[in-house]
Design a protein around this motif. Structure first.
Motif, PDB file in Angstrom:
ATOM      1  N   ALA A   1      29.749  43.968  35.072  1.00 58.12           N
ATOM      2  CA  ALA A   1      28.863  43.825  36.237  1.00 58.12           C
ATOM      3  C   ALA A   1      28.975  42.413  36.795  1.00 58.12           C
ATOM      4  CB  ALA A   1      27.420  44.135  35.840  1.00 58.12           C
ATOM      5  N   TRP A   2      29.110  41.448  35.917  1.00 55.23           N
ATOM      6  CA  TRP A   2      29.306  40.068  36.362  1.00 55.23           C
ATOM      7  C   TRP A   2      30.673  39.888  37.007  1.00 55.23           C
ATOM      8  CZ3 TRP A   2      27.089  36.168  32.203  1.00 55.23           C
ATOM      9  CH2 TRP A   2      25.702  36.373  32.095  1.00 55.23           C
ATOM     10  N   LEU A   3      31.681  40.531  36.439  1.00 60.12           N
ATOM     11  CA  LEU A   3      33.016  40.464  37.058  1.00 60.12           C
ATOM     12  C   LEU A   3      32.952  40.977  38.498  1.00 60.12           C
ATOM     13  CD1 LEU A   3      35.455  41.786  34.273  1.00 60.12           C
ATOM     14  CD2 LEU A   3      35.167  39.414  35.021  1.00 60.12           C
ATOM     15  N   LYS A   4      32.272  42.093  38.669  1.00 64.22           N
ATOM     16  CA  LYS A   4      32.172  42.698  39.997  1.00 64.22           C
ATOM     17  C   LYS A   4      31.402  41.793  40.955  1.00 64.22           C
ATOM     18  CE  LYS A   4      30.783  46.986  42.298  1.00 64.22           C
ATOM     19  NZ  LYS A   4      30.179  48.338  42.105  1.00 64.22           N
ATOM     20  N   LYS A   5      30.305  41.244  40.471  1.00 68.25           N
ATOM     21  CA  LYS A   5      29.489  40.389  41.331  1.00 68.25           C
ATOM     22  C   LYS A   5      30.253  39.154  41.786  1.00 68.25           C
ATOM     23  CE  LYS A   5      25.061  38.014  41.642  1.00 68.25           C
ATOM     24  NZ  LYS A   5      23.752  37.744  41.000  1.00 68.25           N
ATOM     25  N   LEU A   6      31.071  38.596  40.874  1.00 68.64           N
ATOM     26  CA  LEU A   6      31.826  37.377  41.191  1.00 68.64           C
ATOM     27  C   LEU A   6      33.208  37.692  41.757  1.00 68.64           C
ATOM     28  CD1 LEU A   6      30.900  35.194  38.070  1.00 68.64           C
ATOM     29  CD2 LEU A   6      29.831  35.187  40.341  1.00 68.64           C
ATOM     30  N   ASN A   7      33.499  38.995  41.938  1.00 69.17           N
ATOM     31  CA  ASN A   7      34.776  39.436  42.495  1.00 69.17           C
ATOM     32  C   ASN A   7      35.952  38.921  41.657  1.00 69.17           C
ATOM     33  OD1 ASN A   7      36.336  40.871  44.349  1.00 69.17           O
ATOM     34  ND2 ASN A   7      36.644  39.057  45.660  1.00 69.17           N
ATOM     35  N   LEU A   8      35.828  39.125  40.340  1.00 68.73           N
ATOM     36  CA  LEU A   8      36.864  38.683  39.407  1.00 68.73           C
ATOM     37  C   LEU A   8      37.550  39.896  38.784  1.00 68.73           C
ATOM     38  CD1 LEU A   8      34.837  35.906  37.553  1.00 68.73           C
ATOM     39  CD2 LEU A   8      36.657  35.534  39.244  1.00 68.73           C
ATOM     40  N   PRO A   9      38.869  39.856  38.634  1.00 65.81           N
ATOM     41  CA  PRO A   9      39.576  40.963  37.978  1.00 65.81           C
ATOM     42  C   PRO A   9      39.422  40.872  36.460  1.00 65.81           C
ATOM     43  CG  PRO A   9      41.135  39.249  38.560  1.00 65.81           C
ATOM     44  CD  PRO A   9      39.803  38.803  39.102  1.00 65.81           C
ATOM     45  N   MET A  10      39.664  41.986  35.786  1.00 64.83           N
ATOM     46  CA  MET A  10      39.686  41.976  34.330  1.00 64.83           C
ATOM     47  C   MET A  10      40.797  41.028  33.869  1.00 64.83           C
ATOM     48  SD  MET A  10      38.442  43.174  31.460  1.00 64.83           S
ATOM     49  CE  MET A  10      37.549  44.689  31.864  1.00 64.83           C
ATOM     50  N   PRO A  11      40.491  40.064  33.003  1.00 60.34           N
ATOM     51  CA  PRO A  11      41.520  39.099  32.586  1.00 60.34           C
ATOM     52  C   PRO A  11      42.646  39.764  31.796  1.00 60.34           C
ATOM     53  CG  PRO A  11      39.507  38.837  31.292  1.00 60.34           C
ATOM     54  CD  PRO A  11      39.182  39.772  32.403  1.00 60.34           C
ATOM     55  N   LYS A  12      43.844  39.238  31.998  1.00 64.61           N
ATOM     56  CA  LYS A  12      45.020  39.746  31.297  1.00 64.61           C
ATOM     57  C   LYS A  12      45.639  38.709  30.370  1.00 64.61           C
ATOM     58  CE  LYS A  12      46.292  43.034  34.944  1.00 64.61           C
ATOM     59  NZ  LYS A  12      47.364  43.452  35.896  1.00 64.61           N
ATOM     60  N   THR A  13      45.384  37.434  30.637  1.00 65.94           N
ATOM     61  CA  THR A  13      45.952  36.364  29.821  1.00 65.94           C
ATOM     62  C   THR A  13      44.823  35.490  29.275  1.00 65.94           C
ATOM     63  OG1 THR A  13      46.126  34.724  31.607  1.00 65.94           O
ATOM     64  CG2 THR A  13      47.948  36.304  31.375  1.00 65.94           C
TER      65      THR A  13
END
Length: 548
Positions: A183-195
């Motif tokens: 939910a925080w990722l979505k709010k801050l417009n951040l993608p799921m981390p890969k590295t």
């Protein structure tokens, strides 16, 4: 006090086991089976040591009654609570007045592989090979079908002196998971981390951009705990540099045993984790707090404050069924500069939870092995583990979906009603003998993974992200038999080395030690703990177990 009690137990064992071995043939004819007259004239009396909690009464349990009737057994129970169960088992052996049979719960207490070898040498516990060959076709099939299970149970001399449970809990196989607040990722417009660097950037955003929207800098970007179940912070990140098993730090490469914690990649991993700590991205309590304190962060009442948590499953750090519990999703293994591993752990544990002693007469031995063989059948496993049909479980109906789609559903649990008394209708974990992945995959679960009824599916899908990401060779803790002559030495070396690695890792991450100035001294200190000898023993044990 505990140390004094341990010494007393050891002294008692030394005397009583010798006496027990000398009188084993006499005991076998004067206990257990001798008081019964076999199948047609009366039930076989079996004296059984078991653990039970307040929600169960094994003497009146409905599965107990079924087992007694089905196998013509009369159980004489010696039950102990979970607390102090290991010590009580040792005392029962030391007293000389031990039972015919031990049936234990592995996560409460069990016979270690070293225990098994020692008691077998004393003649206190009996080999099961002939009994399995003659009376236990389902156990025999399982041993042949699952080579690792056979290796777990087979001593170096080829004898099976006790049985562990085969429980292929899929999500338990990859315990060191990371759960992020999507939910925080979505709010801050951040993608799921890969590295690893992606993840660090996300944690920085969690710390500085007020994702919970309360105008306070109260966010905890990342936390964990010091207990088990995948809650340690270091392994998840270290796997981007070098494989971290979160147990002994042993590596296996081309059949050679080594250790990860003195390698340059380990040092680089600590440097990265230290950078997170130095920037306040890791909760300081993650290296000292217990699970209760960890959960207080996840369940914070005023506002959601936790950005990510290290854990086998999210209900470890947040209460299931709450709105907060629905916001955490798994982060796949992150790509680091050297690797992208996931910690793998065999879900079945070595040791033994089913052990026959020399007090058991022949009739008791046969009845006991037939009983446990029943627990290796689908019918027996469902009845013993889940309880009664119509009360605790039901057959699947239309619309029921198993954990793994595309297979036929097998069993659906019936949720208990609020305030309902325990049914006392199954043996639960004590009867959990044969649950291969195919069996567990067929359990029915809700398709809503964020609902508590769909929680197992949520964990199943999360584990798919980690599956197969371990190295090609993983040191097989599950099938390493340590010779009793070096068992004490090995245990001391293992404990000292692991504690040293853990303590220094924490000191390097928190800055109590400097990775530039103190690294060489750390490596030398590890060597002074006789690391060479420890690796030598583990290599010999591995070779003996796998290079026959």
């Amino acid at each position: 006090m505990k140390k004094t009690m341990s010494v007393l137990i050891a002294i008692l064992l030394a005397f009583s086991l010798v006496l027990a071995a000398c009188s084993s043939s006499e005991q076998a004819t004067t206990s257990g089976g001798s008081t019964d007259s076999g199948g047609e004239t009366g039930p076989v009396t079996i004296k059984i040591f078991a653990q039970q909690d307040a929600n169960m009464d094994l003497a009146t349990n409905s599965f107990t009654k079924l087992a007694e009737e089905k196998f013509n057994i009369h159980f004489e129970w010696q039950t102990v609570p979970y607390d102090g169960a290991a010590e009580k088992r040792q005392i029962s052996l030391a007293s000389g007045d031990y039972p015919d049979l031990y049936m234990l719960i592995p996560w409460v207490d069990k016979f270690s592989q070293t225990d098994i070898l020692r008691y077998a040498q004393q003649g206190v516990i009996l080999p099961l090979n002939d009994l399995i060959d003659k009376y236990a076709p389902h156990i025999k099939q399982a041993l042949n079908q699952y080579p690792y299970f056979k290796a777990m149970n087979t001593a170096p001399d080829g004898k099976i002196y006790g049985l562990t449970q085969l429980i292929e809990c899929y999500h338990c196989s990859y315990p060191n998971k990371m759960w992020i607040n999507s939910a925080w990722l979505k709010k801050l417009n951040l993608p799921m981390p890969k590295t690893l660097e992606d993840f660090k950037s996300v944690l920085e955003a969690f710390k500085t951009k007020d994702p919970n929207g309360n105008g306070k800098a109260d966010e905890v970007p990342l936390s964990g705990s010091v207990e088990d179940f995948g809650v340690h912070i270091i392994p998840y990140f270290m796997n981007g540099f070098i494989y971290d098993d979160d147990k002994t730090y042993l590596l296996l490469q081309n059949g050679r045993v080594d250790i990860a914690a003195n390698k340059g990649e380990w040092r680089q991993g600590l440097q990265f984790i230290k950078s997170l700590y130095d920037e306040g991205l890791i909760d300081k309590g993650a290296f000292t707090q217990n699970a209760t304190a960890f959960k207080k962060i996840g369940d914070n009442a005023d506002a959601q404050i936790l950005g990510a948590g290290a854990a086998m499953h999210p209900y470890i750090f947040v209460t299931g069924g709450t709105d907060n519990s629905k916001t955490y999703d798994p982060v796949p293994p992150l790509a680091g500069p050297k690797a992208s591993y996931a910690t793998y752990n065999y879900p079945s544990d070595p040791g033994a939870v089913f052990v026959l002693t020399n007090k058991a007469g022949k009739e008791a031995q046969i009845a006991a092995i037939k009983l446990v063989d029943y627990l290796f059948t689908q019918e027996g496993q469902i009845r013993a583990y889940f309880g009664e049909e119509g009360l605790d479980w039901r057959k699947p109906g239309e619309g029921d979906v198993p954990l793994e789609k595309g297979i036929k559903p097998l069993v659906a649990t019936i949720p208990g009603k609020s305030g309902e008394k325990p049914h006392n209708s199954g043996w639960g974990a004590m009867g959990q003998y044969f649950q291969p992945k195919a069996f567990r995959d067929a359990w029915v679960a809700s398709t809503d993974i964020y609902d508590s009824a769909g929680y197992e599916r949520r964990l199943q899908e999360a584990t798919h992200l980690y599956d197969g990401k371990q190295p090609k060779e993983v040191f097989p803790h599950w099938a390493i038999w340590i010779d009793p002559s070096v068992a004490d030495e090995t245990a001391m070396l293992k404990t000292n080395i692991k504690n040293y690695i853990d303590q220094n890792a924490l000191q390097f991450v928190t800055g109590a030690k400097d990775l530039n100035k103190d690294w060489d001294a750390y490596v030398q200190g590890l060597e002074k703990l006789n690391l060479k000898r420890y690796l030598e023993i583990m290599q010999q044990s591995y070779d003996k177990s796998f290079k026959k």
